[in-house]
Design a protein around this motif. Structure first.
Motif, PDB file in Angstrom:
ATOM      1  N   THR A   1       0.843  -1.197   0.000  1.00 47.47           N
ATOM      2  CA  THR A   1       0.000   0.000   0.000  1.00 47.47           C
ATOM      3  C   THR A   1       0.876   1.244   0.000  1.00 47.47           C
ATOM      4  OG1 THR A   1      -0.123  -0.047   2.429  1.00 47.47           O
ATOM      5  CG2 THR A   1      -1.907  -1.107   1.210  1.00 47.47           C
ATOM      6  N   LYS A   2       0.312   2.305  -0.520  1.00 49.65           N
ATOM      7  CA  LYS A   2       0.987   3.594  -0.521  1.00 49.65           C
ATOM      8  C   LYS A   2      -0.073   4.661  -0.368  1.00 49.65           C
ATOM      9  CE  LYS A   2       4.270   6.415  -3.148  1.00 49.65           C
ATOM     10  NZ  LYS A   2       5.051   6.515  -4.419  1.00 49.65           N
TER      11      LYS A   2
ATOM     12  N   PHE B   1       6.775   2.109  -0.088  1.00 45.72           N
ATOM     13  CA  PHE B   1       5.628   1.215  -0.067  1.00 45.72           C
ATOM     14  C   PHE B   1       5.598   0.433   1.232  1.00 45.72           C
ATOM     15  CE2 PHE B   1       6.504   1.927  -4.529  1.00 45.72           C
ATOM     16  CZ  PHE B   1       5.237   2.122  -5.063  1.00 45.72           C
TER      17      PHE B   1
ATOM     18  N   TYR C   1      -0.874  -1.793  -4.592  1.00 42.47           N
ATOM     19  CA  TYR C   1       0.040  -2.114  -5.681  1.00 42.47           C
ATOM     20  C   TYR C   1       0.413  -3.595  -5.617  1.00 42.47           C
ATOM     21  CZ  TYR C   1       0.820   2.964  -6.014  1.00 42.47           C
ATOM     22  OH  TYR C   1       0.659   4.316  -6.156  1.00 42.47           O
TER      23      TYR C   1
ATOM     24  N   PHE D   1       3.384  -6.486  -6.658  1.00 37.95           N
ATOM     25  CA  PHE D   1       4.787  -6.674  -7.008  1.00 37.95           C
ATOM     26  C   PHE D   1       5.111  -8.159  -7.036  1.00 37.95           C
ATOM     27  CE2 PHE D   1       4.681  -2.468  -5.127  1.00 37.95           C
ATOM     28  CZ  PHE D   1       5.576  -1.726  -5.879  1.00 37.95           C
TER      29      PHE D   1
ATOM     30  N   TYR E   1      -8.322  -7.360  -6.322  1.00 38.93           N
ATOM     31  CA  TYR E   1      -7.590  -7.870  -5.159  1.00 38.93           C
ATOM     32  C   TYR E   1      -8.432  -8.885  -4.395  1.00 38.93           C
ATOM     33  CZ  TYR E   1      -5.435  -7.715  -0.495  1.00 38.93           C
ATOM     34  OH  TYR E   1      -4.870  -8.035   0.716  1.00 38.93           O
TER      35      TYR E   1
ATOM     36  N   PRO F   1       9.345  -4.796  -2.962  1.00 41.76           N
ATOM     37  CA  PRO F   1       8.912  -3.450  -3.321  1.00 41.76           C
ATOM     38  C   PRO F   1       9.959  -2.383  -3.029  1.00 41.76           C
ATOM     39  CG  PRO F   1       7.863  -4.167  -1.302  1.00 41.76           C
ATOM     40  CD  PRO F   1       8.570  -5.360  -1.865  1.00 41.76           C
TER      41      PRO F   1
ATOM     42  N   GLU G   1       3.986  -4.870 -13.145  1.00 44.89           N
ATOM     43  CA  GLU G   1       4.817  -4.716 -11.947  1.00 44.89           C
ATOM     44  C   GLU G   1       4.725  -3.298 -11.389  1.00 44.89           C
ATOM     45  OE1 GLU G   1       8.021  -6.044  -9.249  1.00 44.89           O
ATOM     46  OE2 GLU G   1       6.347  -6.926 -10.327  1.00 44.89           O
ATOM     47  N   GLY G   2       4.360  -3.204 -10.109  1.00 40.69           N
ATOM     48  CA  GLY G   2       4.345  -1.913  -9.434  1.00 40.69           C
ATOM     49  C   GLY G   2       3.202  -0.991  -9.822  1.00 40.69           C
ATOM     50  N   LYS G   3       2.148  -1.540 -10.442  1.00 33.60           N
ATOM     51  CA  LYS G   3       1.028  -0.705 -10.839  1.00 33.60           C
ATOM     52  C   LYS G   3      -0.139  -0.837  -9.858  1.00 33.60           C
ATOM     53  CE  LYS G   3       2.945   0.840 -14.602  1.00 33.60           C
ATOM     54  NZ  LYS G   3       3.301   2.262 -14.761  1.00 33.60           N
ATOM     55  N   VAL G   4      -0.951   0.201  -9.816  1.00 33.42           N
ATOM     56  CA  VAL G   4      -2.123   0.183  -8.940  1.00 33.42           C
ATOM     57  C   VAL G   4      -3.113  -0.865  -9.441  1.00 33.42           C
ATOM     58  CG1 VAL G   4      -4.060   1.515  -8.032  1.00 33.42           C
ATOM     59  CG2 VAL G   4      -1.857   2.619  -8.397  1.00 33.42           C
TER      60      VAL G   4
END
Length: 374
Positions: free
Chosen positions: A178-179, A200, A190, A192, A227, A196, A218-221
């Protein structure tokens, strides 16, 4: 998953749980424990048994690498979580037990084992140990998500994530992080495959078969809808960073403590619910305290709602339904309100319920009290 593996996972859970129970309480296990364990095992579906097996393996990996971990809440079902070493919280009723001769006795005069008076074993004269936080089974395990979350300090979390890659080598380990946005109101999720980058915060892992493609850049919302679809399909374990209370939160907890004036540890557990819940304290329990109520009379966790409804004559399923709506902050219908009144639920209790946005479980309250040394 094959039927064979489903059976193996459940049998493995039972074997581990019984082995731990016998190491604590001896070979002659009490009826209270065996009945509770069988109830939990019978409601544990195969998918969650698989998750418990993987979580048990992760706990052993931590021990092997001298990495300490905590737990933010009690797993569902709770006794299995305790016997597998995933939580420190023993959900049984308060009881004494002897580490020498395995004598055990339950004490219904207390709500928390910590509050029981010191006592000598009547069999071998050893000092008796005390345990039990009296956490009931309200929900069937197969109707709710597992709540298994490991928490690590900042120096260990990267280390254990690296070890997870090798330990679960037969899976694609998808990490979720999460960010917080700049406005600090929205938390973005996100995905990964590798460790990460900085900035993050770990949220957990999902174990996907090698042949399965993650299909996430990779690394995208990713959306929470995607989820949760993954959580329904694959084993997952929560992982988070251990955090200390901020100065602001400490001040708020101190204010609640000064008004509640907890006398026993069970009071501190209930007080924890007032702190971590949403709209349980301000303009709710706080007002009731000023009107002369004591902490054991008011709502401090979702079990308090359920217990009151049962006491007022609600059937189990109806009490579950109403308490679940209230603890999530969902509005009660006029029909719900009318039935509450007809069943003799006090008006002050109904008004308190209407203000709640979120009510934690008693298990969460216990873990908060333990983690913050209350």
């Amino acid at each position: 998953m094959s039927n064979f593996l489903k059976i193996v996972y459940k049998e493995r859970i039972k074997e581990i749980a019984l082995d731990k129970a016998r190491r604590i309480y001896g070979d002659a296990l009490s009826k209270e424990l065996t009945t509770r364990l069988e109830t939990e095992l019978n409601t544990l579906d195969e998918r969650k048994a698989e998750i418990f097996c993987h979580a048990f393996s992760l706990a052993n990996l931590c021990k092997k690498n001298n990495v300490s971990f905590g737990s933010e809440s009690v797993t569902n079902p709770p006794l299995i979580g305790f016997l597998l070493g995933l939580t420190k919280v023993n959900p049984l009723a308060p009881h004494y037990y002897c580490k020498s001769c395995h004598h055990i006795e339950f004490d219904s005069n207390f709500l928390c084992g910590v509050d029981m008076k010191d006592k000598i074993c009547p069999v071998c004269d050893s000092f008796l140990s005390k345990d039990g936080y009296d956490i009931p089974i309200i929900y069937k395990a197969d109707t709710r998500e597992t709540d298994i979350r490991f928490s690590f300090d900042k120096d260990d979390i990267s280390k254990i994530c690296n070890e997870i890659e090798h330990f679960f080598a037969s899976y694609n380990v998808l990490k979720f992080c999460t960010k917080t946005n700049e406005n600090e109101t929205d938390i973005m999720l996100y995905a990964f495959e590798a460790i990460p980058a900085k900035g993050f915060e770990m949220n957990g892992i999902i174990l996907m078969p090698k042949k399965t493609q993650a299909n996430f850049p990779e690394g995208k919302v990713i959306s929470y809808r995607d989820y949760f679809k993954l959580l329904e399909e694959y084993p997952h374990i929560g992982i988070s960073l251990q955090k200390a209370l901020s100065k602001k939160h400490k001040e708020r907890l101190c204010k609640i403590t000064q008004m509640v004036k907890p006398q026993k540890y069970d009071d501190k557990i209930r007080m924890s619910g007032l702190f971590i819940g949403s709209n349980l304290w301000e303009d709710n329990a706080e007002t009731l305290f000023k009107d002369g109520f004591v902490i054991r009379e008011i709502i401090t966790c979702r079990e308090d709602i359920y217990d009151r409804l049962i006491m007022c004559g609600y059937k189990t399923e109806d009490a579950r339904y109403i308490s679940e709506k209230i603890r999530k902050g969902k509005s009660l219908t006029e029909e719900d309100m009318a039935i509450l009144e007809q069943n003799g639920v006090p008006d002050w209790f109904i008004q308190s319920c209407m203000k709640i946005r979120y009510a934690p479980t008693r298990g969460m309250c216990v873990m908060f009290a333990i983690n913050n040394n209350l």
